[in-house]
Scaffold this motif. Structure first.
Motif, PDB file in Angstrom:
ATOM      1  N   GLU A 147     -12.717   8.065 -54.662  1.00 48.11           N
ATOM      2  CA  GLU A 147     -12.980   8.740 -53.382  1.00 48.11           C
ATOM      3  C   GLU A 147     -14.132   8.060 -52.643  1.00 48.11           C
ATOM      4  O   GLU A 147     -14.068   7.838 -51.426  1.00 48.11           O
ATOM      5  N   ARG A 148     -15.174   7.746 -53.374  1.00 47.56           N
ATOM      6  CA  ARG A 148     -16.342   7.087 -52.784  1.00 47.56           C
ATOM      7  C   ARG A 148     -15.957   5.743 -52.172  1.00 47.56           C
ATOM      8  O   ARG A 148     -16.371   5.409 -51.054  1.00 47.56           O
ATOM      9  N   ASP A 149     -15.132   4.981 -52.893  1.00 49.26           N
ATOM     10  CA  ASP A 149     -14.731   3.661 -52.432  1.00 49.26           C
ATOM     11  C   ASP A 149     -13.891   3.763 -51.149  1.00 49.26           C
ATOM     12  O   ASP A 149     -14.044   2.956 -50.230  1.00 49.26           O
ATOM     13  N   PRO A 175     -32.128   7.337 -55.315  1.00 49.86           N
ATOM     14  CA  PRO A 175     -32.082   6.034 -55.989  1.00 49.86           C
ATOM     15  C   PRO A 175     -31.668   6.142 -57.461  1.00 49.86           C
ATOM     16  O   PRO A 175     -30.890   5.314 -57.953  1.00 49.86           O
ATOM     17  N   LYS A 176     -32.167   7.142 -58.141  1.00 51.46           N
ATOM     18  CA  LYS A 176     -31.809   7.352 -59.550  1.00 51.46           C
ATOM     19  C   LYS A 176     -30.319   7.671 -59.671  1.00 51.46           C
ATOM     20  O   LYS A 176     -29.639   7.204 -60.584  1.00 51.46           O
ATOM     21  N   TYR A 177     -29.812   8.477 -58.732  1.00 47.70           N
ATOM     22  CA  TYR A 177     -28.394   8.830 -58.738  1.00 47.70           C
ATOM     23  C   TYR A 177     -27.529   7.577 -58.582  1.00 47.70           C
ATOM     24  O   TYR A 177     -26.562   7.376 -59.321  1.00 47.70           O
ATOM     25  N   TYR A 178     -27.864   6.718 -57.624  1.00 47.57           N
ATOM     26  CA  TYR A 178     -27.111   5.466 -57.439  1.00 47.57           C
ATOM     27  C   TYR A 178     -27.120   4.637 -58.725  1.00 47.57           C
ATOM     28  O   TYR A 178     -26.108   4.055 -59.116  1.00 47.57           O
ATOM     29  N   GLU A 179     -28.273   4.594 -59.350  1.00 50.57           N
ATOM     30  CA  GLU A 179     -28.423   3.783 -60.569  1.00 50.57           C
ATOM     31  C   GLU A 179     -27.496   4.278 -61.684  1.00 50.57           C
ATOM     32  O   GLU A 179     -26.762   3.492 -62.294  1.00 50.57           O
ATOM     33  N   ILE A 180     -27.499   5.591 -61.948  1.00 56.53           N
ATOM     34  CA  ILE A 180     -26.675   6.093 -63.056  1.00 56.53           C
ATOM     35  C   ILE A 180     -25.187   6.104 -62.685  1.00 56.53           C
ATOM     36  O   ILE A 180     -24.330   6.071 -63.576  1.00 56.53           O
ATOM     37  N   ARG A 181     -24.877   6.089 -61.401  1.00 57.74           N
ATOM     38  CA  ARG A 181     -23.486   6.010 -60.945  1.00 57.74           C
ATOM     39  C   ARG A 181     -22.907   4.606 -61.122  1.00 57.74           C
ATOM     40  O   ARG A 181     -21.700   4.409 -61.111  1.00 57.74           O
ATOM     41  N   GLY A 182     -23.807   3.610 -61.230  1.00 56.88           N
ATOM     42  CA  GLY A 182     -23.322   2.236 -61.279  1.00 56.88           C
ATOM     43  C   GLY A 182     -23.002   1.703 -59.896  1.00 56.88           C
ATOM     44  O   GLY A 182     -22.073   0.916 -59.715  1.00 56.88           O
ATOM     45  N   TRP A 183     -23.795   2.141 -58.889  1.00 54.05           N
ATOM     46  CA  TRP A 183     -23.648   1.659 -57.520  1.00 54.05           C
ATOM     47  C   TRP A 183     -24.863   0.799 -57.162  1.00 54.05           C
ATOM     48  O   TRP A 183     -25.942   0.959 -57.754  1.00 54.05           O
ATOM     49  N   ASP A 184     -24.702  -0.081 -56.184  1.00 47.17           N
ATOM     50  CA  ASP A 184     -25.848  -0.866 -55.733  1.00 47.17           C
ATOM     51  C   ASP A 184     -26.700  -0.033 -54.767  1.00 47.17           C
ATOM     52  O   ASP A 184     -26.374   1.121 -54.477  1.00 47.17           O
ATOM     53  N   HIS A 185     -27.786  -0.619 -54.264  1.00 46.62           N
ATOM     54  CA  HIS A 185     -28.721   0.164 -53.440  1.00 46.62           C
ATOM     55  C   HIS A 185     -28.122   0.563 -52.093  1.00 46.62           C
ATOM     56  O   HIS A 185     -28.666   1.414 -51.389  1.00 46.62           O
ATOM     57  N   ASP A 186     -26.980  -0.042 -51.734  1.00 45.91           N
ATOM     58  CA  ASP A 186     -26.274   0.356 -50.511  1.00 45.91           C
ATOM     59  C   ASP A 186     -25.229   1.433 -50.781  1.00 45.91           C
ATOM     60  O   ASP A 186     -24.508   1.839 -49.865  1.00 45.91           O
ATOM     61  N   GLY A 187     -25.139   1.880 -52.036  1.00 44.06           N
ATOM     62  CA  GLY A 187     -24.182   2.928 -52.363  1.00 44.06           C
ATOM     63  C   GLY A 187     -22.767   2.420 -52.565  1.00 44.06           C
ATOM     64  O   GLY A 187     -21.807   3.201 -52.516  1.00 44.06           O
ATOM     65  N   LEU A 226     -19.847   0.512 -55.023  1.00 43.17           N
ATOM     66  CA  LEU A 226     -19.551   0.360 -56.449  1.00 43.17           C
ATOM     67  C   LEU A 226     -19.851  -1.076 -56.898  1.00 43.17           C
ATOM     68  O   LEU A 226     -19.430  -2.043 -56.244  1.00 43.17           O
ATOM     69  N   LYS A 227     -20.581  -1.216 -58.005  1.00 40.62           N
ATOM     70  CA  LYS A 227     -20.822  -2.539 -58.578  1.00 40.62           C
ATOM     71  C   LYS A 227     -19.530  -3.035 -59.240  1.00 40.62           C
ATOM     72  O   LYS A 227     -18.712  -2.230 -59.701  1.00 40.62           O
ATOM     73  N   PRO A 228     -19.344  -4.353 -59.299  1.00 41.08           N
ATOM     74  CA  PRO A 228     -18.124  -4.902 -59.916  1.00 41.08           C
ATOM     75  C   PRO A 228     -17.889  -4.384 -61.336  1.00 41.08           C
ATOM     76  O   PRO A 228     -16.743  -4.081 -61.712  1.00 41.08           O
ATOM     77  N   GLU A 229     -18.967  -4.235 -62.109  1.00 41.80           N
ATOM     78  CA  GLU A 229     -18.791  -3.775 -63.496  1.00 41.80           C
ATOM     79  C   GLU A 229     -18.334  -2.310 -63.553  1.00 41.80           C
ATOM     80  O   GLU A 229     -17.629  -1.897 -64.475  1.00 41.80           O
ATOM     81  N   THR A 230     -18.731  -1.511 -62.551  1.00 42.70           N
ATOM     82  CA  THR A 230     -18.277  -0.118 -62.482  1.00 42.70           C
ATOM     83  C   THR A 230     -16.783  -0.066 -62.173  1.00 42.70           C
ATOM     84  O   THR A 230     -16.026   0.685 -62.797  1.00 42.70           O
ATOM     85  N   ARG A 231     -16.354  -0.898 -61.216  1.00 38.78           N
ATOM     86  CA  ARG A 231     -14.918  -0.998 -60.900  1.00 38.78           C
ATOM     87  C   ARG A 231     -14.118  -1.392 -62.137  1.00 38.78           C
ATOM     88  O   ARG A 231     -13.080  -0.800 -62.433  1.00 38.78           O
ATOM     89  N   SER A 232     -14.615  -2.372 -62.819  1.00 42.12           N
ATOM     90  CA  SER A 232     -13.899  -2.895 -63.995  1.00 42.12           C
ATOM     91  C   SER A 232     -13.794  -1.832 -65.082  1.00 42.12           C
ATOM     92  O   SER A 232     -12.718  -1.616 -65.662  1.00 42.12           O
TER      93      SER A 232
END
Length: 615
Positions: free
Chosen positions: A549-551, A591-603, A605-611
């Motif tokens: 949904e986020r993506d 910022p902590k929420y983004y970090e534990i979600r596996g998102w970058d600082h722009d919110g 999804l990081k590639p590793e989260t997608r994978s």
């Protein structure tokens, strides 16, 4: 396997209806209902599409537990790109419609295109036909349902439809079934109206027979129903008082948004509470509350059935509203009441009834009126523009506004655009209490800190049902956390968001989560669908849905800048109650929420989260 295994695809432009097999690989990754319908939408719709164009799609979807003997197994969702927000919209409803679709042998109905004339879809088991709805256009939800039952000579026909609000493109129009159950938020009814689709009427006689392990399913659902029965919230509080049990509780703890969030405690809360609904009136000695009511398969029965005082100014010359009808839930009572400073219980019930009858979300409607009243008291809006004196606390103004908004008349057209567009037009965007253009529900995030992060990061705009941290911060479920601190809230919000996505996608009611954890849902899903649905698997399904949904939203143009709250909540300290002196601590939590979600600082999804999630 508890899925029906097939979906209906309806092309409104060509008038064709076709059956196709459910994509079972997707079902195993996204479960059903919210998750599975969102997957279909994400794969088939351009995130940048105009929500009210023919290129948008709208999907009615059930979960694998919908229509089964699992407690609360009557839920369905309506998924589309929302016109109020421009984000992914997924609105959930109870009643009997969802179970009926499943019993007709369908998991999902996908509507695409736009009909040239008003139509409705009629489903009777394997038969599915588009039929002329010209005679229903311009009619309320109530008349539509009654007419279709009469036409088809079937009192057990289940109808999901729109009223005038959906037809008139009110951006918070709802889809209503069973007269007063609604897929209420984000404007799903406006999308339905934009397609000239008036209703979906369904009759199912097949039942749900393809349970993976029937004996184990019977055993485990019985065991889990006992947990609901024995729980103080689901076995006592909700059946007795409904969600309205919260009105005095939230007010006392200093988190009841009042007069467009200017205050966080309402002096009139007791007058519009569950206790007030159950107290005999001075005028006629009768209680507003008539009885409680349950949706399909529900052992909680939190629904309210109420009657308005026939002598009240709202209905004294309108006998059509004298009968018993859907009563106030907490969110509606707050939005129509405290948000506007109105403590007239009968006026609130009248506004609620009109929202049901014409298909409007009472949360967004009521919260938008709060903004209108503030603009009026500031002198920005005049009585001449509004058609009435609209000070905070005016029950007369509330009743006037609900009528003209539902009908799309006069200033009602502007109210129907929601508070963000209205406040921006009149030069005060800061007075819109929204996230991603969707109005807040009934919890002030200065008094319940976790709800600030919940609102800011919700994929469908401000929403309490995507992460109800109130359960933990107020009720101590499943563990008690301090509502006035930001500590631990990113982890709490993420856990609630992922679990809620799994609950929704299973096809059961989120209210079961007051007594159940995902560990109670998992054996029910496994017995119904197969042993591969382990607790770890269900947790990951919830996380996968949230990130999908986020993506979609990111690709629609939303950024980290949209994960914020109105200035009032970030800059204006609470004036009273336990939260006095506090603002919401979102900058500390995000910022902590983004970090534990596996998102970058722009919110993003990081590639590793997608994978990891297979996205």
């Amino acid at each position: 396997m508890a899925w029906a295994g097939k979906i209906l695809r309806v092309n409104l432009s060509t008038g064709t209806v076709a059956s196709e097999p459910l994509k079972m690989d997707w079902a195993k990754q996204y479960l059903g209902s919210r998750g599975l319908a969102s997957k279909y939408l994400v794969e088939e719709v351009d995130p940048k599409v105009d929500p009210l164009s023919a290129d948008n799609k709208i999907i009615w979807s059930t979960g694998p537990l919908t229509g089964t003997m699992a407690s609360t197994g009557g839920r369905y969702t309506v998924v589309t790109k929302g016109p109020l927000t421009g984000a992914i919209a997924c609105s959930n409803s109870g009643g009997y419609w969802g179970a009926e679709l499943k019993m007709a042998g369908w998991d999902m109905v996908i509507f695409e295109g736009r009909s040239e004339k008003p139509v409705y879809l009629y489903i009777a088991d394997d038969v599915a036909e588009l039929r002329d709805a010209s005679g229903l256009w311009g009619k309320s939800v109530w008349v539509t349902e009654e007419t279709l039952k009469t036409q088809h000579q079937d009192p057990l026909l289940r109808v999901s439809s729109i009223g005038l609000a959906g037809e008139n493109q009110v951006l918070f129009a709802a889809v209503v079934n069973d007269l007063h159950r609604a897929a209420g938020r984000s404007g799903v009814g406006a999308v339905m109206g934009s397609k000239n689709l008036k209703a979906v009427a369904v009759r199912g006689t097949k039942g749900v027979g393809n349970i993976a392990n029937p004996k184990e399913f019977m055993r485990v659902t019985f065991e889990k129903k006992k947990i609901l029965h024995d729980n103080a919230v689901t076995g006592q509080g909700l059946p007795t008082y409904g969600t309205q049990v919260l009105m005095n509780v939230i007010n006392e703890m200093g988190a009841l948004p009042t007069r467009n969030h200017k205050d966080i405690q309402f002096e009139g809360a007791k007058d519009i509470s569950a206790e007030a609904m159950a107290t005999p009136r001075a005028t006629d000695g009768k209680k507003q509350l008539v009885t409680n009511q349950a949706c399909f398969g529900c052992t909680i029965a939190c629904g309210r059935i109420s009657k308005i005082d026939q002598g009240h100014f709202t209905v004294e010359n309108k006998p059509q509203y004298w009968g018993a009808s859907g009563g106030l839930e907490y969110e509606a009572a707050w939005a129509l009441g405290a948000a506007n400073g109105v403590n007239d219980l009968e006026a609130l019930q009248y506004a609620n009834v009109i929202c049901n009858e014409q298909g409007m979300d009472p949360i967004s409607f009521g919260a938008t009126i709060g903004a209108v009243m503030e603009l009026y008291e500031m002198g920005v809006l005049t009585a001449e523009q509004l058609g009435i004196d609209a000070k905070f606390g005016s029950a007369q103004a509330l009743a006037h506004f609900v009528d003209i908004t539902a009908r799309g008349e006069g200033f009602g057209k502007e109210i129907g655009q929601g508070s963000r567009r209205l406040c921006a037009k009149y030069g005060h965007p800061e007075l819109s209490m929204t996230v991603k253009s969707q109005e807040f529900p009934a919890y002030d995030s200065r008094g319940i800190q976790g709800m600030g992060l919940t609102y800011a990061t919700s994929n469908r705009g401000a929403c309490h049902l995507r992460s109800y941290t109130v359960a933990s911060e107020v009720l101590g479920i499943p563990v008690k956390t301090d509502p006035l601190t930001a500590d631990g809230k990113p982890e709490l919000v993420m856990a609630f968001q992922d679990a809620t996505a799994a609950f929704d996608s299973a096809g059961i009611c989120i209210f079961t989560s007051f007594a159940w954890t995902l560990a109670d849902v998992q054996p029910q899903v496994a017995a119904a669908c197969g042993d591969e649905f382990t607790l770890e698997n269900l947790n990951q399904i919830g996380e996968r849905i949230w990130n999908m949904e986020r993506d979609f939203n990111n690709r629609a143009g939303f950024t980290s800048k949209d994960d914020t709250l109105p200035p009032r909540l970030l800059n204006e300290p609470a004036k009273t109650g336990p939260a006095k002196g506090l603002v919401n601590k979102l900058p500390e939590m995000l910022p902590k929420y983004y970090e534990i979600r596996g998102w970058d600082h722009d919110g993003q999804l990081k590639p590793e989260t997608r994978s990891r999630l297979g996205l």
